[in-house]
Design a protein around this motif. Structure first.
Motif, PDB file in Angstrom:
ATOM      1  N   ASN A   1      -6.313  -8.018   5.152  1.00 22.21           N
ATOM      2  CA  ASN A   1      -7.535  -8.221   5.928  1.00 22.21           C
ATOM      3  C   ASN A   1      -8.274  -6.938   6.265  1.00 22.21           C
ATOM      4  O   ASN A   1      -9.205  -6.940   7.071  1.00 22.21           O
TER       5      ASN A   1
ATOM      6  N   GLU B   1       3.327  -6.620  -3.889  1.00 24.85           N
ATOM      7  CA  GLU B   1       2.133  -6.014  -3.316  1.00 24.85           C
ATOM      8  C   GLU B   1       1.522  -5.041  -4.309  1.00 24.85           C
ATOM      9  O   GLU B   1       2.223  -4.231  -4.909  1.00 24.85           O
TER      10      GLU B   1
ATOM     11  N   SER C   1       1.420  -4.352   9.365  1.00 26.04           N
ATOM     12  CA  SER C   1       0.727  -4.069   8.109  1.00 26.04           C
ATOM     13  C   SER C   1       0.907  -2.622   7.682  1.00 26.04           C
ATOM     14  O   SER C   1       1.051  -1.734   8.518  1.00 26.04           O
ATOM     15  N   LYS C   2       0.910  -2.403   6.394  1.00 21.31           N
ATOM     16  CA  LYS C   2       0.913  -1.068   5.828  1.00 21.31           C
ATOM     17  C   LYS C   2      -0.289  -0.962   4.901  1.00 21.31           C
ATOM     18  O   LYS C   2      -0.835  -1.968   4.462  1.00 21.31           O
ATOM     19  N   ILE C   3      -0.709   0.270   4.608  1.00 20.49           N
ATOM     20  CA  ILE C   3      -1.880   0.496   3.776  1.00 20.49           C
ATOM     21  C   ILE C   3      -1.430   0.969   2.400  1.00 20.49           C
ATOM     22  O   ILE C   3      -0.789   2.030   2.270  1.00 20.49           O
ATOM     23  N   ILE C   4      -1.770   0.213   1.372  1.00 20.13           N
ATOM     24  CA  ILE C   4      -1.409   0.534  -0.009  1.00 20.13           C
ATOM     25  C   ILE C   4      -2.684   0.940  -0.753  1.00 20.13           C
ATOM     26  O   ILE C   4      -3.711   0.266  -0.639  1.00 20.13           O
ATOM     27  N   PHE C   5      -2.586   2.021  -1.529  1.00 16.59           N
ATOM     28  CA  PHE C   5      -3.743   2.571  -2.224  1.00 16.59           C
ATOM     29  C   PHE C   5      -3.760   2.186  -3.706  1.00 16.59           C
ATOM     30  O   PHE C   5      -2.719   1.968  -4.327  1.00 16.59           O
ATOM     31  N   GLY C   6      -4.974   2.126  -4.250  1.00 16.80           N
ATOM     32  CA  GLY C   6      -5.151   2.052  -5.685  1.00 16.80           C
ATOM     33  C   GLY C   6      -4.901   3.412  -6.308  1.00 16.80           C
ATOM     34  O   GLY C   6      -4.684   4.406  -5.599  1.00 16.80           O
TER      35      GLY C   6
ATOM     36  N   LYS D   1       1.085  -6.929   4.327  1.00 14.19           N
ATOM     37  CA  LYS D   1       2.100  -7.250   5.328  1.00 14.19           C
ATOM     38  C   LYS D   1       3.429  -6.597   4.954  1.00 14.19           C
ATOM     39  O   LYS D   1       3.903  -6.726   3.833  1.00 14.19           O
ATOM     40  N   GLY D   2       4.031  -5.887   5.906  1.00 12.90           N
ATOM     41  CA  GLY D   2       5.327  -5.274   5.677  1.00 12.90           C
ATOM     42  C   GLY D   2       6.454  -6.221   6.050  1.00 12.90           C
ATOM     43  O   GLY D   2       6.236  -7.318   6.537  1.00 12.90           O
ATOM     44  N   SER D   3       7.696  -5.771   5.841  1.00 14.18           N
ATOM     45  CA  SER D   3       8.847  -6.625   6.120  1.00 14.18           C
ATOM     46  C   SER D   3       8.993  -6.891   7.612  1.00 14.18           C
ATOM     47  O   SER D   3       9.560  -7.902   8.012  1.00 14.18           O
TER      48      SER D   3
ATOM     49  N   SER E   1      -4.678  -3.491   3.314  1.00 13.10           N
ATOM     50  CA  SER E   1      -3.553  -3.707   4.229  1.00 13.10           C
ATOM     51  C   SER E   1      -2.652  -4.781   3.632  1.00 13.10           C
ATOM     52  O   SER E   1      -3.122  -5.811   3.160  1.00 13.10           O
TER      53      SER E   1
END
Lengths: 117, 115
Positions: free
Chosen positions: B31, B2, B101-106, B95-97, B93
């Protein structure tokens, strides 16, 4: 409506000490998360929770524990502080819709500035 | 794995000109794509977001475009003003394990507006 609150605002720890960063929200949000912010590295996800009793790891979970016994609270525990954990920690929450669905706008707390010497 | 990549890391534009910040993501199941603004010493705040069933969204001087095929999305700020100076973060967003969903940042873009 206080939104997302974090305590303490500032903390200095010695290497090896443990402590808990507190986070609470009063918006009945299902989804809560912890990020750390270091210069030039953006916001990195530590742990997150989609509801009471459910937690999962983020990008950088090592050295941190979380639990979610209530909808309102999501504390972050540092087990044995290291200088590499010096950072600003943000807690955030949003109206998640449960497993498999998208979380919406995240509201951030004011942050905790942690220094480990 | 991710990943959300953001470019450029710094951007300086003349007041009144436009600014564009670009992000790419790796998870084809992503999404939801929010953009946050963080002023010095403050917390990040959402400025605009877009979902995968929409290609473009506008809010006054701010717009976001999404290309799902290429897995990239961009923030456009027109008629820039001094108060636009801040650090901007894209996120996606992932997909988590546990299938949630989790939110990952730049990594962020420091935008400076020159008078």
């Amino acid at each position: 409506n206080a939104g997302v609150t974090q305590t303490p605002k500032f903390q200095v720890l010695k290497t090896g000490q443990s402590m808990t960063l507190q986070c609470a929200q009063d918006m009945n949000h299902e989804y809560m998360s912890w990020y750390r912010q270091d210069p030039g590295m953006g916001l990195r996800l530590i742990h997150y929770s989609v509801g009471a009793g459910i937690t999962d790891q983020g990008e950088v979970p090592n050295g941190y524990n979380v639990s979610r016994s209530t909808t309102e609270d999501f504390p972050l525990r540092l087990l044995s502080a290291a200088p590499s954990q010096t950072s600003v920690y943000f807690c955030a929450s949003s109206f998640g819709q449960g497993s498999g669905k998208v979380s919406y706008e995240q509201y951030f707390g004011p942050g905790t500035r942690l220094t480990v010497t | 794995g991710e990943n959300v990549e953001q470019h450029p890391s710094t951007l300086s534009v003349q007041e009144g000109d436009s600014a564009v910040i670009k992000c790419t993501y790796s998870d084809s199941a992503s999404n939801y794509f929010p953009w946050y603004k963080q002023e010095l010493g403050k917390r990040p705040q959402l400025i605009i977001d877009i979902r995968s069933n929409v290609g473009e969204k506008k809010d006054q001087r701010i717009a976001v475009t999404l290309n799902k095929t290429a897995k990239h999305f961009s923030l456009h700020i027109t008629e820039t003003q001094p108060e636009d100076s801040a650090v901007y973060f894209c996120a996606a967003s992932i997909k988590g394990s546990s299938s949630a969903s989790k939110i990952i940042f730049g990594s962020g873009t420091r935008l400076s507006i020159r008078p």
